[in-house]
Design a protein around this motif. Structure first.
Motif, PDB file in Angstrom:
ATOM      1  N   VAL A 195       0.765  -5.327  -2.836  1.00 19.57           N
ATOM      2  CA  VAL A 195       1.546  -5.840  -1.710  1.00 19.57           C
ATOM      3  C   VAL A 195       1.523  -4.857  -0.549  1.00 19.57           C
ATOM      4  O   VAL A 195       1.311  -5.240   0.616  1.00 19.57           O
ATOM      5  N   TYR A 196       1.764  -3.580  -0.843  1.00 17.28           N
ATOM      6  CA  TYR A 196       1.814  -2.583   0.231  1.00 17.28           C
ATOM      7  C   TYR A 196       0.483  -2.515   0.987  1.00 17.28           C
ATOM      8  O   TYR A 196       0.455  -2.406   2.216  1.00 17.28           O
ATOM      9  N   ARG A 197      -0.605  -2.575   0.256  1.00 17.59           N
ATOM     10  CA  ARG A 197      -1.924  -2.485   0.909  1.00 17.59           C
ATOM     11  C   ARG A 197      -2.213  -3.739   1.725  1.00 17.59           C
ATOM     12  O   ARG A 197      -2.779  -3.670   2.814  1.00 17.59           O
ATOM     13  N   LYS A 198      -1.830  -4.892   1.200  1.00 19.76           N
ATOM     14  CA  LYS A 198      -2.138  -6.135   1.898  1.00 19.76           C
ATOM     15  C   LYS A 198      -1.259  -6.343   3.126  1.00 19.76           C
ATOM     16  O   LYS A 198      -1.718  -6.855   4.160  1.00 19.76           O
ATOM     17  N   LEU A 199      -0.001  -5.965   3.035  1.00 21.88           N
ATOM     18  CA  LEU A 199       0.911  -6.153   4.169  1.00 21.88           C
ATOM     19  C   LEU A 199       0.886  -4.976   5.126  1.00 21.88           C
ATOM     20  O   LEU A 199       1.387  -5.080   6.242  1.00 21.88           O
ATOM     21  N   GLY A 200       0.318  -3.856   4.690  1.00 19.70           N
ATOM     22  CA  GLY A 200       0.264  -2.694   5.574  1.00 19.70           C
ATOM     23  C   GLY A 200       1.618  -2.051   5.782  1.00 19.70           C
ATOM     24  O   GLY A 200       2.011  -1.779   6.921  1.00 19.70           O
ATOM     25  N   THR A 201       2.333  -1.790   4.681  1.00 21.24           N
ATOM     26  CA  THR A 201       3.657  -1.186   4.788  1.00 21.24           C
ATOM     27  C   THR A 201       3.985  -0.476   3.489  1.00 21.24           C
ATOM     28  O   THR A 201       3.292  -0.642   2.469  1.00 21.24           O
ATOM     29  N   ASP A 202       5.059   0.327   3.518  1.00 24.22           N
ATOM     30  CA  ASP A 202       5.614   0.860   2.288  1.00 24.22           C
ATOM     31  C   ASP A 202       6.809  -0.003   1.893  1.00 24.22           C
ATOM     32  O   ASP A 202       7.100  -1.020   2.526  1.00 24.22           O
ATOM     33  N   ARG A 203       7.529   0.418   0.863  1.00 25.62           N
ATOM     34  CA  ARG A 203       8.618  -0.421   0.371  1.00 25.62           C
ATOM     35  C   ARG A 203       9.725  -0.576   1.399  1.00 25.62           C
ATOM     36  O   ARG A 203      10.291  -1.660   1.570  1.00 25.62           O
ATOM     37  N   ALA A 204       9.980   0.488   2.152  1.00 30.46           N
ATOM     38  CA  ALA A 204      11.063   0.431   3.136  1.00 30.46           C
ATOM     39  C   ALA A 204      10.765  -0.562   4.251  1.00 30.46           C
ATOM     40  O   ALA A 204      11.690  -1.044   4.916  1.00 30.46           O
ATOM     41  N   GLY A 205       9.496  -0.873   4.476  1.00 32.47           N
ATOM     42  CA  GLY A 205       9.150  -1.782   5.563  1.00 32.47           C
ATOM     43  C   GLY A 205       8.863  -3.201   5.127  1.00 32.47           C
ATOM     44  O   GLY A 205       8.417  -4.024   5.935  1.00 32.47           O
TER      45      GLY A 205
END
Length: 957
Positions: A938-948
């Protein structure tokens, strides 16, 4: 010979080879013997050898084949009129359409090319850059060629074309062979300007050179004589006709016409008279012949010579000071004398029978009279409602007289040309306005406008104009502010950042208005942020922090200051939460990348803070919006190159290396059009080398570096990623640790005094540790440990994970495994796919080397999958080799689907709402390891970390 309407229009003589070439090109265009293809034909010959007549025959044959024909020619008096040739070509095809129809046809190009083509008035705001305008003209001509195929474009007297049109067509010409378009161009080779040198060597029907035209032979001139005056003309008469004209087709046709008009017997006894008749066709003989037609006819002919081509008869009458009947009589006399003819456009406009006649008459006008006629022409054009730009062409030829109206017309014309994308034309007009001269109150404004016009083409001259403007007693505060900001901008873009800062600092000290001071401070903070040699960067950071932290973001200037604060916090490694807080304050409700009076630098920096803070998806959204603005404005040179290169860097940081390479190469292509050694070239080459190294293509990266002289001396402006650090990475990849260490030590000496210590922005310590690991292991470990400490202080998972992974390279034993295990954990919680793949493969290899094969195989397989997903081909090969050595047969890994799977989507939404790992495990009915893998994807596909996550899913939460 001539294309114009004439009683003595004859067949072409001795042009069979040229016409056969034309027929062959037309057959190819029509697809007679295969698939239709376009071509270029260029004819180069001195004046009078029949280029214009040959092109008239090309038009006739093209029409006979049912082709769409576009036609234009340069004019000696029109060379200063921007896009004069482009308008002749394209305007007739579109001029009959309504505004709504034009907008539909041209789409987003309407506001970019419309003003240049005279299809709409220029809009207020920043003008397109020259490259963007050329791209728009390319699109329009390509669209017309496809929609109205087959098409023939005939371009005569290219040597006299305006520079804007000439540069565009010379660059466009190679594309004709890939379109249903035949481009036929004719020019005088000795007069073709450097802008059109492309025409001399373009491959066409004649190989690598233009087709030449030869003078007529005695036999051809004899045939012409007998065709016109009768078959009984004797050989001596015909031979003399050839001798006095030297076989020049234009002179031969004119001579024979005069023989016919005078009913001269074509016998040997009349042959001696031919020399005087021929002399009357050129130079002083032509002038004397004109003078015999009477003073009013002379004035009318001079007025026509001043006006150029396609001359309205009533306008020529006003310039000559003649009444309607007098002008009509003069026209008839000049027609009878074969000096003027009707225009080829089919309206009531006049043309000279041949450009040689126009040139001779123009040069024969006494200097004082010629200047006066241009002045009268400017007045007549302006009073006739033809616009300031049309009048300005004539004002450029007049003497300065301190006339405020002249200054006003020239400034208005310059504004029109600047907004239409013709800065060179605007510069010429403003330089002339400055010589008029303007009134004392307007001088600073004219200097400022002149500086703005020359910004893109002559930055050094721009600096001089703007400094001169500042030396004037400027009463208008807004004007003075504009001059200072523009001066700082051009200094900065000329790699003179220290001077830019000093200029702003001097003005800040003498500015009393608080809002003006804040605007100037924002500009100074911005350019200081790009200085590699800033003397006291920490003090500047403290001032910026104090200022930005008390601003509310109530206007654009305040938000610019806050955006700079976010960038500064990124460089210094303040917590990522702080960085994002300021970046989000800066964005506000509107943060355009294309304000006419501001640069795009702060919006770009604000977007990049999101990337470094592990929100690259948000950074891409901002870049997509900004790039779209650039394209709508027609900024397709340096602006679009920067956007593509930096978007490549964002994709690199996300681990989307295939996309990164594509964007990087697009940025480099655009940078090469801007020119070598420019800041945009440094960005393009630096980023593309970084991407190629990540893809495992060292040889290509080295070749790219060599081709663009990538190395010392490095630019004075800050480049990100840091060019010298990337150069050291290239040396490390090639095995030259000593040279790499020397480069990285220099980077440290440069960045440390400035307080730039975020390894996510520049991991120089980590690369230096790698370079020193064999020779100075203790120092290497200290450097790596310090970089890890700084990365933890910044807090972005990708920064911590990268630092841990690279620190492991200079660590041995069980500590190495621990560092890599922690690196994998951090990177799995980040959007940094390539870094995760590196850590997975490194940990798998390390575990295998210590005998922990089951864990090693799993990690190597996961690393292979992630590497393939990223496009890291070299790393994927390493993982496959390691798996094979471990006795495994790795299956070909498929590239990941970019969209979230159903399970990933559910996991992402639950996590965005604050679900704990235990709650996620229960809700998804799986184990913690699977949840971690789902969220990592998810983080790689959405381009974010958990906080974002919540922000990244804002459209559907």
């Amino acid at each position: 010979m001539t294309q114009h309407t004439s009683r003595f229009r004859r067949a072409l003589f001795e042009r069979e080879a040229e016409l056969a070439t034309v027929d062959e090109a037309l057959d190819q265009l029509l697809g007679t013997d295969g698939a239709p293809t376009g071509a270029l034909l260029a004819f180069a010959a001195p004046a009078g050898l029949g280029k214009t007549t040959l092109l008239a025959e090309v038009r006739r044959r093209a029409h006979a084949h049912g082709c769409t024909v576009l036609s234009a020619r340069g004019g000696e008096q029109e060379q200063g009129s921007a896009f004069h040739v482009a308008r002749q070509l394209i305007q007739p095809q579109l001029a009959d359409r309504t505004e709504a129809e034009l907008r539909t046809t041209l789409g987003s190009w309407y506001t970019i090319v419309g003003p240049a083509l005279g299809l709409c008035a220029p809009q207020h705001g920043a003008p397109p850059d020259p490259q963007g305008l050329r791209d728009g003209l390319d699109w329009v001509l390509t669209h017309l060629a496809v929609q109205r195929a087959p098409m023939v474009l005939v371009f005569d007297d290219a040597h006299w074309a305006d520079p804007e049109s000439l540069g565009w067509l010379a660059a466009f010409a190679p594309r004709t062979e890939h379109l249903p378009l035949l481009l036929v161009v004719a020019y005088r080779p000795d007069e073709l300007p450097p802008d059109a040198d492309t025409f001399r060597s373009l491959p066409g029907r004649s190989g690598q050179r233009a087709l030449g035209l030869e003078p007529l032979s005695p036999e051809a001139v004899g045939a012409l004589v007998r065709q016109t005056v009768g078959p009984d003309a004797d050989d001596a008469f015909c031979q003399e006709a050839w001798s006095v004209t030297e076989g020049n087709p234009f002179e031969a046709v004119e001579l024979v016409a005069k023989v016919h008009d005078r009913k001269l017997a074509p016998t040997g006894s009349s042959a001696p008279l031919l020399r005087d008749l021929a002399a009357a066709q050129r130079g002083s003989g032509l002038v004397a012949r004109l003078e015999r037609l009477g003073p009013s006819t002379v004035r009318f002919a001079w007025a026509c010579a001043v006006l150029g081509i396609a001359i309205p008869q009533d306008l020529a009458a006003r310039v000559a000071g003649l009444g309607t009947e007098e002008a009509a009589d003069a026209t008839d006399r000049l027609r009878d004398a074969r000096i003027l003819s009707g225009a080829t456009t089919g309206d009531d406009r006049l043309e000279f029978v041949h450009p040689l006649i126009a040139t001779a008459l123009y040069r024969a006008i006494p200097d004082a009279v010629r200047v006066a006629l241009h002045g009268q022409a400017a007045t007549a054009v302006a009073d006739g409602g033809l616009g300031a730009t049309a009048a300005a062409r004539h004002l450029l030829e007049t003497h300065p007289e301190g006339d405020d109206r002249v200054v006003a017309l020239l400034r208005e014309a310059a504004r029109e040309n600047l907004r239409a994308g013709a800065p060179d034309a605007a510069r010429r007009q403003l330089a002339r306005a400055l010589r008029e001269p303007p009134s004392f109150d307007d001088r600073a404004a004219v200097l400022f406008e002149l500086g703005c016009a020359s910004l893109l083409t002559e930055p050094a001259t721009t600096v001089n104009h703007l400094r001169a403007a500042l030396a004037e007693p400027v009463e208008n505060p807004a004007l003075r502010q504009g001059i200072v900001i523009r001066l700082a901008q051009v200094l900065a873009h000329s790699d003179r950042l220290a001077e830019a800062s000093e200029t702003l600092g001097h003005e800040i000290r003498h500015t009393t208005d608080p809002r003006t001071r804040l605007r100037l401070q924002s500009e100074q903070f911005m350019w200081d942020a790009f200085r590699a040699d800033e003397p006291d960067s920490p003090a500047r950071s403290r001032r910026l922090a104090r200022l930005a932290d008390r601003l509310t973001g109530r206007d654009l200037t305040e938000r610019y200051v806050i955006g700079l604060r976010a960038w500064d916090a990124t460089l210094r490694g303040e917590p990522a939460e702080t960085v994002l807080h300021h970046a989000q304050r800066a964005l506000g409700t509107e943060f355009s990348w294309a304000y006419a009076d501001r640069g795009f630098e702060v919006p770009v920096l604000t977007a990049l803070t999101h990337m470094y803070a592990d929100r690259p998806g948000r950074a891409e959204e901002l870049f997509a919006a900004g790039t779209a603005e650039f394209e709508r404005q027609g900024w397709r040179g340096a602006h679009l190159s920067f956007a593509n290169s930096l978007l490549a860097y964002i994709r690199y940081r996300r681990g989307r290396l295939v996309d990164a390479e594509e964007y990087g190469r697009a940025g480099l292509r655009l940078a090469e059009r801007v020119g070598p050694g420019t800041p945009v070239m440094w960005y393009a080459v630096t980023i593309l080398i970084e991407v190629l190294l990540a893809r495992g293509r060292l040889d290509e990266a080295r070749e790219l570096a060599a081709r663009h002289s990538f190395g010392a001396p490095f630019p004075a402006a800050v480049v990100f990623p840091d060019s010298q650090t990337v150069h050291a990475e290239l040396l490390l990849a090639a095995g030259d640790r000593t040279a790499a260490a020397a480069e990285l030590e220099a980077v440290g000496r440069r960045l440390t005094p400035r307080g730039i210590q975020n390894p996510s922005w520049c991991p120089w310590q980590l690369h230096l540790a790698r370079a020193l690991a064999d020779r100075e292991p203790d120092r290497a470990a200290e450097l790596a440990a310090e970089a890890v400490r700084r990365a933890r202080g910044f807090g972005a998972p990708s920064a911590v994970g990268q630092a841990l992974r690279m620190a492991a390279e200079v660590t041995t034993g069980t500590d190495r495994v621990k560092l890599l295990e922690e690196a994998v954990q951090w990177l799995a919680a980040s959007p940094a796919g390539y870094e995760l793949a590196c850590a997975q493969v490194a940990l798998g290899a390390e575990l295998r080397s210590t005998g922990q094969d089951p864990g090693a195989v799993r990690l190597l397989a996961e690393g292979l999958e992630t590497a393939v997903e990223c496009g890291a081909d070299g790393l994927a090969d390493q993982a496959r080799a390691a798996l094979t050595a471990a006795g495994q047969s790795p299956l070909p890994a498929a590239r990941a689907v970019p969209e979230l799977t159903v399970r990933e989507d559910r996991a992402a939404r639950l996590a965005a709402r604050g679900a704990t790992t235990a709650e996620l495990t229960a809700a998804l009915d799986t184990d913690e390891a699977t949840v971690a893998r789902l969220l990592s994807g998810v983080y790689r596909k959405l381009g974010t970390d958990r906080a974002g996550l919540a922000e990244a899913l804002h459209d559907t939460l």
